[in-house]
Design a protein around this motif. Sequence first.
Motif, PDB file in Angstrom:
ATOM      1  N   LEU B 108      12.461  -3.115  35.553  1.00  0.00           N
ATOM      2  CA  LEU B 108      13.523  -1.837  34.814  1.00  0.00           C
ATOM      3  C   LEU B 108      13.844  -1.016  36.152  1.00  0.00           C
ATOM      4  O   LEU B 108      12.959  -0.981  36.913  1.00  0.00           O
ATOM      5  N   ASN B 109      15.374  -0.392  36.003  1.00  0.00           N
ATOM      6  CA  ASN B 109      16.176   0.241  36.974  1.00  0.00           C
ATOM      7  C   ASN B 109      15.590   1.732  36.505  1.00  0.00           C
ATOM      8  O   ASN B 109      15.590   1.980  35.777  1.00  0.00           O
ATOM      9  N   PRO B 110      15.079   2.688  37.317  1.00  0.00           N
ATOM     10  CA  PRO B 110      14.252   4.032  37.326  1.00  0.00           C
ATOM     11  C   PRO B 110      15.310   5.043  36.799  1.00  0.00           C
ATOM     12  O   PRO B 110      14.621   6.156  36.556  1.00  0.00           O
ATOM     13  N   VAL B 111      16.686   4.992  37.447  1.00  0.00           N
ATOM     14  CA  VAL B 111      17.141   5.594  37.307  1.00  0.00           C
ATOM     15  C   VAL B 111      19.000   5.557  36.573  1.00  0.00           C
ATOM     16  O   VAL B 111      19.525   6.516  36.245  1.00  0.00           O
ATOM     17  N   ILE B 112      18.272   4.607  36.283  1.00  0.00           N
ATOM     18  CA  ILE B 112      19.591   4.461  34.777  1.00  0.00           C
ATOM     19  C   ILE B 112      18.693   4.584  33.542  1.00  0.00           C
ATOM     20  O   ILE B 112      17.800   4.006  33.180  1.00  0.00           O
ATOM     21  N   THR B 116      21.857   2.375  28.790  1.00  0.00           N
ATOM     22  CA  THR B 116      22.909   1.740  30.123  1.00  0.00           C
ATOM     23  C   THR B 116      22.462   0.211  30.275  1.00  0.00           C
ATOM     24  O   THR B 116      23.472  -1.112  30.484  1.00  0.00           O
ATOM     25  N   GLN B 117      21.362   0.489  30.838  1.00  0.00           N
ATOM     26  CA  GLN B 117      20.648  -1.089  31.046  1.00  0.00           C
ATOM     27  C   GLN B 117      20.366  -2.046  30.363  1.00  0.00           C
ATOM     28  O   GLN B 117      21.822  -3.381  30.435  1.00  0.00           O
ATOM     29  N   ASP B 120      24.594  -2.757  29.671  1.00  0.00           N
ATOM     30  CA  ASP B 120      25.089  -3.305  31.139  1.00  0.00           C
ATOM     31  C   ASP B 120      25.463  -4.904  30.864  1.00  0.00           C
ATOM     32  O   ASP B 120      26.228  -6.012  31.382  1.00  0.00           O
ATOM     33  N   ILE B 121      24.510  -5.138  30.630  1.00  0.00           N
ATOM     34  CA  ILE B 121      24.400  -7.185  30.280  1.00  0.00           C
ATOM     35  C   ILE B 121      24.927  -7.282  28.812  1.00  0.00           C
ATOM     36  O   ILE B 121      25.781  -8.195  29.589  1.00  0.00           O
ATOM     37  N   TYR B 123      28.110  -7.038  28.924  1.00  0.00           N
ATOM     38  CA  TYR B 123      29.736  -7.014  29.953  1.00  0.00           C
ATOM     39  C   TYR B 123      30.951  -8.293  29.284  1.00  0.00           C
ATOM     40  O   TYR B 123      31.589  -7.576  29.195  1.00  0.00           O
ATOM     41  N   TYR B 155      14.846   6.959  30.342  1.00  0.00           N
ATOM     42  CA  TYR B 155      14.916   6.711  30.817  1.00  0.00           C
ATOM     43  C   TYR B 155      13.625   5.972  30.651  1.00  0.00           C
ATOM     44  O   TYR B 155      12.193   5.764  30.530  1.00  0.00           O
ATOM     45  N   CYS B 168      12.487  -5.012  27.917  1.00  0.00           N
ATOM     46  CA  CYS B 168      12.575  -6.561  28.642  1.00  0.00           C
ATOM     47  C   CYS B 168      13.269  -7.361  27.241  1.00  0.00           C
ATOM     48  O   CYS B 168      13.636  -8.225  28.070  1.00  0.00           O
ATOM     49  N   MET B 171      16.461  -6.780  26.250  1.00  0.00           N
ATOM     50  CA  MET B 171      17.207  -7.537  26.787  1.00  0.00           C
ATOM     51  C   MET B 171      17.527  -8.810  26.835  1.00  0.00           C
ATOM     52  O   MET B 171      18.548  -9.466  27.034  1.00  0.00           O
ATOM     53  N   ALA B 172      16.113  -9.444  27.120  1.00  0.00           N
ATOM     54  CA  ALA B 172      16.515 -10.914  27.096  1.00  0.00           C
ATOM     55  C   ALA B 172      17.268 -11.791  26.256  1.00  0.00           C
ATOM     56  O   ALA B 172      17.697 -12.533  25.860  1.00  0.00           O
TER      57      ALA B 172
ATOM     58  N   HIS C 211      14.096  -5.303  39.982  1.00  0.00           N
ATOM     59  CA  HIS C 211      14.889  -4.313  39.163  1.00  0.00           C
ATOM     60  C   HIS C 211      15.959  -5.137  39.045  1.00  0.00           C
ATOM     61  O   HIS C 211      16.578  -5.068  38.570  1.00  0.00           O
ATOM     62  N   TYR C 218      20.073 -11.270  35.003  1.00  0.00           N
ATOM     63  CA  TYR C 218      21.351 -10.947  33.831  1.00  0.00           C
ATOM     64  C   TYR C 218      22.463 -10.793  33.914  1.00  0.00           C
ATOM     65  O   TYR C 218      23.619 -10.704  33.267  1.00  0.00           O
ATOM     66  N   TYR C 229      23.603   0.223  40.497  1.00  0.00           N
ATOM     67  CA  TYR C 229      21.992  -0.058  40.323  1.00  0.00           C
ATOM     68  C   TYR C 229      21.315   0.203  41.506  1.00  0.00           C
ATOM     69  O   TYR C 229      19.985   0.953  41.595  1.00  0.00           O
ATOM     70  N   PRO C 308      15.672  11.157  37.329  1.00  0.00           N
ATOM     71  CA  PRO C 308      15.049  12.062  36.104  1.00  0.00           C
ATOM     72  C   PRO C 308      13.855  11.616  36.224  1.00  0.00           C
ATOM     73  O   PRO C 308      13.038  12.193  36.151  1.00  0.00           O
TER      74      PRO C 308
END
Lengths: 293, 327, 314
Positions: B108-112, B116-117, B120-121, B123, B155, B168, B171-172, C211, C218, C229, C308
């Motif tokens: 997972l993106n650590p700063v989003i 949001t993550q 975003d999928i 979309y 986060y 995850c 999300m999947a 990631h 995805y 990202y 964060p």
Amino acid sequence: MADTISSDVAIRREPRFAWFRQLLRDPLGCFGLVLVLLIIFSAIGADIIAPHDYKALDVKSRLAGPSWDHLLGTDNLGRDTFSRILHGGQIALYVALVSVGSSLLLGLVLGMLAGYGPSWLDNLLMWFFDSVRAFPVIMFALAVITVVGPSLETIIFVVIVTTTPGYARIARASTLATKSTEFILAERALGAGVPRIMFSHLVPNIVQPLLILASMDIPVVITIEAGLSFLGLGVKPPTPSWGSILNDGYGFIRNTPWLVIAGGIPLIITTLGFTFLGEALRDVLDPKLKKDR
Amino acid sequence: MNDRHDTVLEVRDLSVDFLTGRGTVRALRHVDLTVPDNRIVGIVGESGCGKSTLINSVLRLLAANAVVTESSSVVFKGRDVLAMSPADLRGIRGQEISMVFQDPMTALNPVISIGTQMTDILYRLDMSMADKRRLATDMLGQVGIPDPAQRLADYPHQFSGGMRQRICIAMALMMNPGLLIADEPTTALDVTLEAQIIHLMKDLCARFGCSMLFVSHNLGLIAELCDEVVVMYAGEVVEQGEVHDLFHRAQHPYTRMLLDCDPARIAEKRRDLPTISGSVPDLIDLPRGCIFAPRCPERYAPCSDSAPSTYDVNAVHQARCFQVRDA
Amino acid sequence: MLFYTIKRFGLAILIVCLAMLMLLSAIHLVPGDPAGIALGPRATPEMRAEFRALMGMDQPFFVQYFRFLGNVVTGDLGVDVWSRRPVSTMIGEQLPHTIALAMAGLGWAIVLGIPMGCYSAVHRNSVLDKLTGVLSVGCIAIPSFIVGLYALLLFAVELKIFPEIGAGDAGDIEDQLVHLVLPGLAVGLGWVGYLARFVRTSMLEVMGENHIRMARAYGLSNRRITYVYALKLAILPTVALLGVGVGSLISGAVFAEIIFARPGIGKMVVDAVNTRNYPIVMGGVLVTTMLFALSTLISDLIAAWLDPRIRQGL
């Protein structure tokens, strides 16, 4: 990736000049080397190559543009700019060699002291290095010049004070890393003295990264010298310096563009040459540091 | 292969080479694989056997130096993934085929923020942000994240490893995909979490009517979770079939040795763990005969001359071994 | 975050104090009599003694140092040797010009450097990437005063596109901005190169992380992956680097202010060096050192706040 591995092996198998051949394979490194050699030879051979005496005044043809007689024109006193640039190279390289050489040695000793010595000394030196880095270099130079007056020695002093911490940090880090390796411990168990251990084992390990930093520092030092001379706070006239040529050129920028252009060219050649060479050297000698380029 | 099910994914004759400075690494060779509708297919093998290359080829996530040979095809619901335009491929990724990665700590993106993550999928969905967030909240609830509405703004570092893997999985499954690829989803987690995550995945796949391709080197997990198994060795499929049949009547010597080596199945107390002697062959310079021949204790005359093809053990079980042909 | 801020702030103050200690002792150690140099060879011993007393140089070294620090805390940086105006007032007049110049340089660096670095990372090993690489090294290597002089020569003296000298009319923002373009370029060009390289390296590092692969799996668009990202992560070390950048921008500002005859700390200090105006030089050095420490501090705090993991952890 596989390239890096194989070249790494090649260095170990043929220690002599293998790195040099590899350097020649890097086009930018080659380009840098050519520029650096050009500057070095023109500075060494300045007395032979220079078509005119760099001090000779010729008021009648002052601020002339380039011609066959004056390849880069003349300055406000009618002196031949090309000859002055050749001799200015001597000053630039002299300052660079003396100060970078001294900083390297001083940094090596201080760094090894910090790395090998007691922790209070280490902390003290580290605080010292950190506080030196807190100054904008030019400001530090200006403060020192106010007190002792402008001269070649002042520039060298300032450069040594401000660049030594860089070398000391590398030397300290390598010393700390090497200190605890087994062969050093074994040497100590065999009764070898600390100075002996330092010079026979530590120094060879540290010298390479220090040399890489030195080759990167040379253009910085030349820039400082030229910059201070440009401000009129560097070497005193009539000694030619690239910076003072630029200063003259700045004063007459509305009369002729040639003095500014001519004063800038050797600085561009030198800084580009040493920087490209330094980058190529770093890539060849220390693949670990290689930035992905 | 099995007329009770329609197929979701059909991989035919898939070969992948990697161009490296040392030569061409033939990472995958003539792999065939079928994932039927509503079934869970396991892929098992040692590290470096091509499991990851196989699943990455399905979503075309291979490294830049990878070359997929011309004859290969990866057909998902009747469409060849390998021949798709980038835009169509994007439409498949995460929407119809989704993937759960090995290490939830870095996936997972650590700063989003999680919210949001997740949104975003979505979309492609034509719905308002509020609806998307409601859907994300609902999915987080289904995978067992407590207080999901509040946690959307959090986060990844604020979640534990097990929680991150649950996210995850959420999300999947959010776009209700036809196929879920799970790449050793529990190897980075501790054993107590492993069972929870596995059961969660099995339940959710059944509920969402989603097939699964499950990659693992853990035979116990495969036996418990999967309907069918594919055993891979050095870039080839050496044996595949119904899970019960394959585990009880393993035909390929490699499969049998793999089963012998599984610590969970070793009954008697012994000082040394069983191993397979020898090492995986160099994939740049392949042996002429059977790929496993150099390490095979049951090797005989035909093995070193030519490579075996796939032979039927029975209707639901095939192996790539001359012994099956000659039996 | 609050504790982190306080800690970093304290550290910054400590470093400035140590740096000033270093400077004063270096000045103390080098041979030479500041009073003699300042007043010239014809000064009588009485005049020199009076000068020393005025500057506090007759005191022992540590008394001088702590008196200096004490004065700094109360905002007293001494007086101009010749005009007897307070140095702090003079710095107050000049500082905004230097900060504006440094910001203009930073602006050039951000506007050109970050997109260059992003482009290079995304189109890795393309012709433009290699060209950008060479160009960035060139930008880093060439001294700022050469850039300034050549820019002045080409764009102001010969082509007359931009004004030659000064900071523009005091009330006219647009005029002031136009006057900032060339000096800003001179100050910032080196940092265009630095930033381009740095952003490229950290982008490439981030692009290789798991990631990002997941985001691709995805089906997120390349634009969103690159500019949201990846860039959101890659920008963190870059922001921290910018703080260090401001320090060297101030060094460059000295030259830009001289070349373009702009008011500012650099020009004030150089003029003061030429007239041996010791208090102004010291004040200028102190303020620029503080500015350097402050900008490093601010950019570290911004970087921490953007992340964060740190924002919520500290």
